[in-house]
Motif scaffolding. Structure first.
Motif, PDB file in Angstrom:
ATOM      1  N   UNK A  96      -6.616  12.488   9.892  1.00 22.97           N
ATOM      2  CA  UNK A  96      -6.110  11.387   9.069  1.00 22.97           C
ATOM      3  C   UNK A  96      -4.718  11.752   8.566  1.00 22.97           C
ATOM      4  N   UNK A  97      -3.727  11.007   8.994  1.00 22.90           N
ATOM      5  CA  UNK A  97      -2.373  11.215   8.488  1.00 22.90           C
ATOM      6  C   UNK A  97      -2.262  10.536   7.128  1.00 22.90           C
ATOM      7  N   UNK A  98      -1.720  11.250   6.144  1.00 22.82           N
ATOM      8  CA  UNK A  98      -1.634  10.677   4.802  1.00 22.82           C
ATOM      9  C   UNK A  98      -0.874   9.348   4.751  1.00 22.82           C
ATOM     10  N   UNK A  99       0.255   9.212   5.450  1.00 24.93           N
ATOM     11  CA  UNK A  99       0.938   7.914   5.404  1.00 24.93           C
ATOM     12  C   UNK A  99       0.057   6.761   5.875  1.00 24.93           C
ATOM     13  N   UNK A 100      -0.833   7.046   6.843  1.00 24.60           N
ATOM     14  CA  UNK A 100      -1.700   5.989   7.367  1.00 24.60           C
ATOM     15  C   UNK A 100      -2.702   5.505   6.327  1.00 24.60           C
ATOM     16  N   UNK A 101      -2.999   6.340   5.328  1.00 27.44           N
ATOM     17  CA  UNK A 101      -3.933   5.924   4.284  1.00 27.44           C
ATOM     18  C   UNK A 101      -3.411   4.721   3.514  1.00 27.44           C
ATOM     19  N   UNK A 102      -2.092   4.569   3.456  1.00 30.83           N
ATOM     20  CA  UNK A 102      -1.510   3.408   2.777  1.00 30.83           C
ATOM     21  C   UNK A 102      -1.930   2.120   3.469  1.00 30.83           C
ATOM     22  N   UNK A 157       8.650   7.646  -3.906  1.00 32.89           N
ATOM     23  CA  UNK A 157       8.022   6.336  -4.075  1.00 32.89           C
ATOM     24  C   UNK A 157       9.078   5.235  -4.052  1.00 32.89           C
ATOM     25  N   UNK A 158      10.226   5.493  -4.657  1.00 31.00           N
ATOM     26  CA  UNK A 158      11.285   4.480  -4.712  1.00 31.00           C
ATOM     27  C   UNK A 158      11.717   4.050  -3.312  1.00 31.00           C
ATOM     28  N   UNK A 211      -2.449   2.169  -4.708  1.00 31.36           N
ATOM     29  CA  UNK A 211      -1.860   3.509  -4.662  1.00 31.36           C
ATOM     30  C   UNK A 211      -2.961   4.514  -4.339  1.00 31.36           C
ATOM     31  N   UNK A 212      -2.844   5.174  -3.195  1.00 23.98           N
ATOM     32  CA  UNK A 212      -3.828   6.173  -2.765  1.00 23.98           C
ATOM     33  C   UNK A 212      -3.294   7.560  -3.120  1.00 23.98           C
ATOM     34  N   UNK A 213      -4.152   8.371  -3.733  1.00 30.41           N
ATOM     35  CA  UNK A 213      -3.730   9.711  -4.131  1.00 30.41           C
ATOM     36  C   UNK A 213      -4.780  10.732  -3.704  1.00 30.41           C
ATOM     37  N   UNK A 214      -4.411  11.999  -3.610  1.00 33.15           N
ATOM     38  CA  UNK A 214      -5.383  13.025  -3.218  1.00 33.15           C
ATOM     39  C   UNK A 214      -6.512  13.141  -4.235  1.00 33.15           C
ATOM     40  N   UNK A 215      -7.701  13.371  -3.759  1.00 34.78           N
ATOM     41  CA  UNK A 215      -8.853  13.561  -4.636  1.00 34.78           C
ATOM     42  C   UNK A 215      -8.641  14.785  -5.526  1.00 34.78           C
ATOM     43  N   UNK A 272       0.835  -1.192   0.000  1.00 31.72           N
ATOM     44  CA  UNK A 272       0.000   0.000   0.000  1.00 31.72           C
ATOM     45  C   UNK A 272       0.870   1.241   0.000  1.00 31.72           C
ATOM     46  N   UNK A 273       0.533   2.194  -0.871  1.00 31.80           N
ATOM     47  CA  UNK A 273       1.275   3.450  -0.955  1.00 31.80           C
ATOM     48  C   UNK A 273       0.288   4.610  -0.939  1.00 31.80           C
ATOM     49  N   UNK A 274       0.671   5.694  -0.291  1.00 30.80           N
ATOM     50  CA  UNK A 274      -0.166   6.889  -0.255  1.00 30.80           C
ATOM     51  C   UNK A 274       0.691   8.090  -0.603  1.00 30.80           C
ATOM     52  N   UNK A 275       0.360   8.758  -1.716  1.00 31.55           N
ATOM     53  CA  UNK A 275       1.148   9.909  -2.151  1.00 31.55           C
ATOM     54  C   UNK A 275       0.418  11.201  -1.796  1.00 31.55           C
TER      55      UNK A 275
END
Length: 214
Positions: free
Chosen positions: A161-167, A34-35, A54-58, A6-9
């Motif tokens: 909601x912390x963005x890293x946690x969205x991963x 990302x790397x 891959x989670x990205x901002x709306x 899981x990745x969250x950008x």
């Protein structure tokens, strides 16, 4: 060992998480690229991940999504079935409620599916009032920038909601959940090759011959 990635950008970097067969979901951390996020996750898994989310901002553009997918490929992840989910989609799927996400980093209110508009406290109040008992207000962004937004939305007890946690949260959403605002696969964002010239010329010749015979 089967595992999922899981990745969250977002503006603040990239969150990385892994899901292990029978071992739950684990947040690896936040990274500048990302790397580096993929490399850190790969130390936990064995071989290629069976699932990639891959989670990205709306509201990001197709061009931005393409850039993220390009970085994913450069990191060695070339699975064409990588799932693309927006931050709001993940929160909506997990809560089962209508979600209004205040994005402090981008000064936006994001809704489902894929709608964004400039942040305004009065506008937020109007949106919540449409479905007050079915709406969850969430807040994301760097701690230094989100404080004033937290004050503006305090009446709705915004969920931080912390963005890293969205991963990690994205890996808890079933893979069969339908997507609404983004393509399912990386291949959907690639440009398709143009048709050969012959397939363009042949129909034109046929029309000309038909006119001559009339």
């Amino acid at each position: 060992m089967t595992w999922s990635l899981g990745l969250s950008v977002g503006p603040g970097g990239v969150g990385s998480a892994v899901g292990l067969a029978g071992g739950g979901v684990h947040l690896i951390g936040a990274f500048p690229t990302i790397a580096r996020a993929v490399h850190a996750a790969a130390q936990v898994g064995d071989g290629a991940p069976a699932r990639i989310v891959l989670v990205h901002p709306t509201g990001v553009t197709v061009g931005e999504l393409g850039r993220h997918l390009g970085n994913l490929a450069l990191a060695g992840v070339t699975d064409d079935d990588a799932q693309l989910r927006t931050d709001v989609e993940v929160l909506h799927a997990l809560t089962g409620r209508r979600v209004l996400l205040i994005d402090a980093d981008r000064d936006l209110i994001a809704g489902h599916p894929g709608k964004t508009e400039p942040f305004d406290a009065d506008r937020l109040a109007a949106l919540v009032a449409k479905q007050p008992y079915e709406t969850t207000v969430a807040l994301t962004g760097h701690p230094e920038t989100r404080d004033r937004y937290h004050v503006a939305g305090r009446d709705y007890a915004p969920m931080i909601v912390e963005r890293p946690a969205l991963a990690a949260l994205a890996l808890q959403v079933p893979a069969t959940t339908a997507l609404v605002s983004t393509p399912r696969t990386a291949g959907a964002l690639r440009r398709r090759p143009a048709l050969p010239l012959v397939w363009t010329v042949v129909p034109m010749i046929a029309v000309i011959l038909l006119l001559l015979l009339l």
